[in-house]
Design a protein around this motif. Structure first.
Motif, PDB file in Angstrom:
ATOM      1  N   GLU A 105     -10.464   0.759  -0.126  1.00 35.42           N
ATOM      2  CA  GLU A 105     -10.628   1.458  -1.403  1.00 35.42           C
ATOM      3  C   GLU A 105      -9.269   1.774  -2.029  1.00 35.42           C
ATOM      4  O   GLU A 105      -9.084   1.635  -3.240  1.00 35.42           O
ATOM      5  CB  GLU A 105     -11.404   2.757  -1.204  1.00 35.42           C
ATOM      6  CG  GLU A 105     -12.865   2.554  -0.897  1.00 35.42           C
ATOM      7  CD  GLU A 105     -13.548   3.844  -0.437  1.00 35.42           C
ATOM      8  OE1 GLU A 105     -12.900   4.913  -0.406  1.00 35.42           O
ATOM      9  OE2 GLU A 105     -14.742   3.774  -0.090  1.00 35.42           O
ATOM     10  N   GLN A 108      -7.694  -1.243  -3.534  1.00 36.71           N
ATOM     11  CA  GLN A 108      -8.315  -1.552  -4.825  1.00 36.71           C
ATOM     12  C   GLN A 108      -7.680  -0.704  -5.926  1.00 36.71           C
ATOM     13  O   GLN A 108      -7.432  -1.196  -7.026  1.00 36.71           O
ATOM     14  CB  GLN A 108      -9.820  -1.343  -4.758  1.00 36.71           C
ATOM     15  CG  GLN A 108     -10.526  -2.413  -3.953  1.00 36.71           C
ATOM     16  CD  GLN A 108     -12.018  -2.199  -3.883  1.00 36.71           C
ATOM     17  OE1 GLN A 108     -12.499  -1.092  -3.677  1.00 36.71           O
ATOM     18  NE2 GLN A 108     -12.766  -3.273  -4.058  1.00 36.71           N
ATOM     19  N   GLN A 109      -7.415   0.565  -5.640  1.00 36.50           N
ATOM     20  CA  GLN A 109      -6.744   1.436  -6.611  1.00 36.50           C
ATOM     21  C   GLN A 109      -5.333   0.925  -6.912  1.00 36.50           C
ATOM     22  O   GLN A 109      -4.904   0.911  -8.067  1.00 36.50           O
ATOM     23  CB  GLN A 109      -6.648   2.867  -6.090  1.00 36.50           C
ATOM     24  CG  GLN A 109      -7.954   3.586  -5.992  1.00 36.50           C
ATOM     25  CD  GLN A 109      -7.794   4.960  -5.338  1.00 36.50           C
ATOM     26  OE1 GLN A 109      -6.687   5.482  -5.240  1.00 36.50           O
ATOM     27  NE2 GLN A 109      -8.885   5.523  -4.871  1.00 36.50           N
ATOM     28  N   TRP A 111      -4.152  -2.166  -6.580  1.00 37.47           N
ATOM     29  CA  TRP A 111      -4.207  -3.418  -7.338  1.00 37.47           C
ATOM     30  C   TRP A 111      -4.544  -3.154  -8.798  1.00 37.47           C
ATOM     31  O   TRP A 111      -4.023  -3.807  -9.692  1.00 37.47           O
ATOM     32  CB  TRP A 111      -5.189  -4.397  -6.705  1.00 37.47           C
ATOM     33  CG  TRP A 111      -4.739  -4.885  -5.362  1.00 37.47           C
ATOM     34  CD1 TRP A 111      -3.447  -5.121  -4.946  1.00 37.47           C
ATOM     35  CD2 TRP A 111      -5.563  -5.200  -4.249  1.00 37.47           C
ATOM     36  NE1 TRP A 111      -3.434  -5.551  -3.645  1.00 37.47           N
ATOM     37  CE2 TRP A 111      -4.717  -5.614  -3.182  1.00 37.47           C
ATOM     38  CE3 TRP A 111      -6.937  -5.168  -4.019  1.00 37.47           C
ATOM     39  CZ2 TRP A 111      -5.193  -6.001  -1.944  1.00 37.47           C
ATOM     40  CZ3 TRP A 111      -7.412  -5.559  -2.782  1.00 37.47           C
ATOM     41  CH2 TRP A 111      -6.551  -5.973  -1.763  1.00 37.47           C
ATOM     42  N   SER A 112      -5.426  -2.197  -9.055  1.00 35.28           N
ATOM     43  CA  SER A 112      -5.756  -1.832 -10.428  1.00 35.28           C
ATOM     44  C   SER A 112      -4.540  -1.201 -11.104  1.00 35.28           C
ATOM     45  O   SER A 112      -4.214  -1.513 -12.246  1.00 35.28           O
ATOM     46  CB  SER A 112      -6.934  -0.867 -10.434  1.00 35.28           C
ATOM     47  OG  SER A 112      -7.160  -0.368 -11.723  1.00 35.28           O
ATOM     48  N   TRP A 113      -3.859  -0.309 -10.397  1.00 36.52           N
ATOM     49  CA  TRP A 113      -2.643   0.333 -10.908  1.00 36.52           C
ATOM     50  C   TRP A 113      -1.578  -0.714 -11.180  1.00 36.52           C
ATOM     51  O   TRP A 113      -0.883  -0.673 -12.189  1.00 36.52           O
ATOM     52  CB  TRP A 113      -2.155   1.344  -9.873  1.00 36.52           C
ATOM     53  CG  TRP A 113      -0.858   2.018 -10.203  1.00 36.52           C
ATOM     54  CD1 TRP A 113      -0.705   3.150 -10.958  1.00 36.52           C
ATOM     55  CD2 TRP A 113       0.444   1.634  -9.777  1.00 36.52           C
ATOM     56  NE1 TRP A 113       0.628   3.481 -11.015  1.00 36.52           N
ATOM     57  CE2 TRP A 113       1.355   2.564 -10.305  1.00 36.52           C
ATOM     58  CE3 TRP A 113       0.934   0.585  -9.001  1.00 36.52           C
ATOM     59  CZ2 TRP A 113       2.719   2.484 -10.087  1.00 36.52           C
ATOM     60  CZ3 TRP A 113       2.300   0.501  -8.780  1.00 36.52           C
ATOM     61  CH2 TRP A 113       3.174   1.445  -9.319  1.00 36.52           C
ATOM     62  N   ASP A 114      -1.447  -1.688 -10.296  1.00 32.64           N
ATOM     63  CA  ASP A 114      -0.438  -2.737 -10.388  1.00 32.64           C
ATOM     64  C   ASP A 114      -0.574  -3.535 -11.679  1.00 32.64           C
ATOM     65  O   ASP A 114       0.401  -4.046 -12.204  1.00 32.64           O
ATOM     66  CB  ASP A 114      -0.564  -3.658  -9.172  1.00 32.64           C
ATOM     67  CG  ASP A 114       0.517  -4.713  -9.109  1.00 32.64           C
ATOM     68  OD1 ASP A 114       0.194  -5.840  -8.734  1.00 32.64           O
ATOM     69  OD2 ASP A 114       1.679  -4.408  -9.445  1.00 32.64           O
ATOM     70  N   GLN A 115      -1.784  -3.630 -12.222  1.00 35.58           N
ATOM     71  CA  GLN A 115      -1.991  -4.369 -13.466  1.00 35.58           C
ATOM     72  C   GLN A 115      -1.392  -3.635 -14.659  1.00 35.58           C
ATOM     73  O   GLN A 115      -1.118  -4.236 -15.681  1.00 35.58           O
ATOM     74  CB  GLN A 115      -3.476  -4.618 -13.688  1.00 35.58           C
ATOM     75  CG  GLN A 115      -4.075  -5.545 -12.644  1.00 35.58           C
ATOM     76  CD  GLN A 115      -5.591  -5.627 -12.755  1.00 35.58           C
ATOM     77  OE1 GLN A 115      -6.190  -5.081 -13.668  1.00 35.58           O
ATOM     78  NE2 GLN A 115      -6.208  -6.306 -11.805  1.00 35.58           N
ATOM     79  N   ARG A 116      -1.164  -2.336 -14.527  1.00 32.83           N
ATOM     80  CA  ARG A 116      -0.641  -1.543 -15.643  1.00 32.83           C
ATOM     81  C   ARG A 116       0.838  -1.224 -15.505  1.00 32.83           C
ATOM     82  O   ARG A 116       1.486  -0.873 -16.471  1.00 32.83           O
ATOM     83  CB  ARG A 116      -1.414  -0.233 -15.740  1.00 32.83           C
ATOM     84  CG  ARG A 116      -2.892  -0.424 -16.029  1.00 32.83           C
ATOM     85  CD  ARG A 116      -3.571   0.920 -16.136  1.00 32.83           C
ATOM     86  NE  ARG A 116      -3.326   1.710 -14.941  1.00 32.83           N
ATOM     87  CZ  ARG A 116      -4.248   2.146 -14.112  1.00 32.83           C
ATOM     88  NH1 ARG A 116      -5.489   1.893 -14.334  1.00 32.83           N
ATOM     89  NH2 ARG A 116      -3.923   2.861 -13.065  1.00 32.83           N
TER      90      ARG A 116
END
Length: 125
Positions: A105, A108-109, A111-116
């Motif tokens: 989990e 996943q956070q 990787w999502s943060w990494d996109q920004r």
């Protein structure tokens, strides 16, 4: 949820294995067995936190990296230890629960943060 922290250089000593995120999704995964070996050999001792360090990235989350299961050690004991560079880090908080679920989990956070935001791939722990 995360916060931004500035950390001094630290060292971790333990067991390491080279792997990929793709491999960790198969029965050939290496990280879980490494943790079992780490605790079976009772390599953790003292009061230092036990941590997992992802380092020596080939490129990004799609390439190979080195995973180390270990404990933070003082600079005097840093021979054969992996260095965690002093830097500014995003520190993610997790819920309490089964370790494999919580770690997945949290990634996943990240990787999502990494996109920004810009991620350096110098070390995650």
């Amino acid at each position: 949820m995360y916060d931004i922290v500035i950390l001094q250089k630290q060292w971790i000593k333990g067991l390491s294995v080279r792997t990929t995120n793709e491999m960790e999704q198969t029965n050939e995964r290496k990280i879980a067995p490494l943790w079992q070996q780490f605790f079976t050999q009772q390599l953790c001792g003292g009061h230092a936190p036990v941590i997992g360090l992802y380092s020596d990235y080939e490129k990004d989350e799609n390439g190979a990296y080195l995973f180390t299961a270990g404990q933070l050690v003082d600079q005097q004991l840093a021979q054969d230890a992996k260095e965690i560079p002093g830097s500014t880090y995003a520190r993610f908080q997790t819920r309490k629960g089964p370790i494999e679920e919580v770690v997945f989990e949290t990634w996943q956070q990240i990787w999502s943060w990494d996109q920004r935001y810009l991620r350096t791939y110098t070390g995650d722990f």
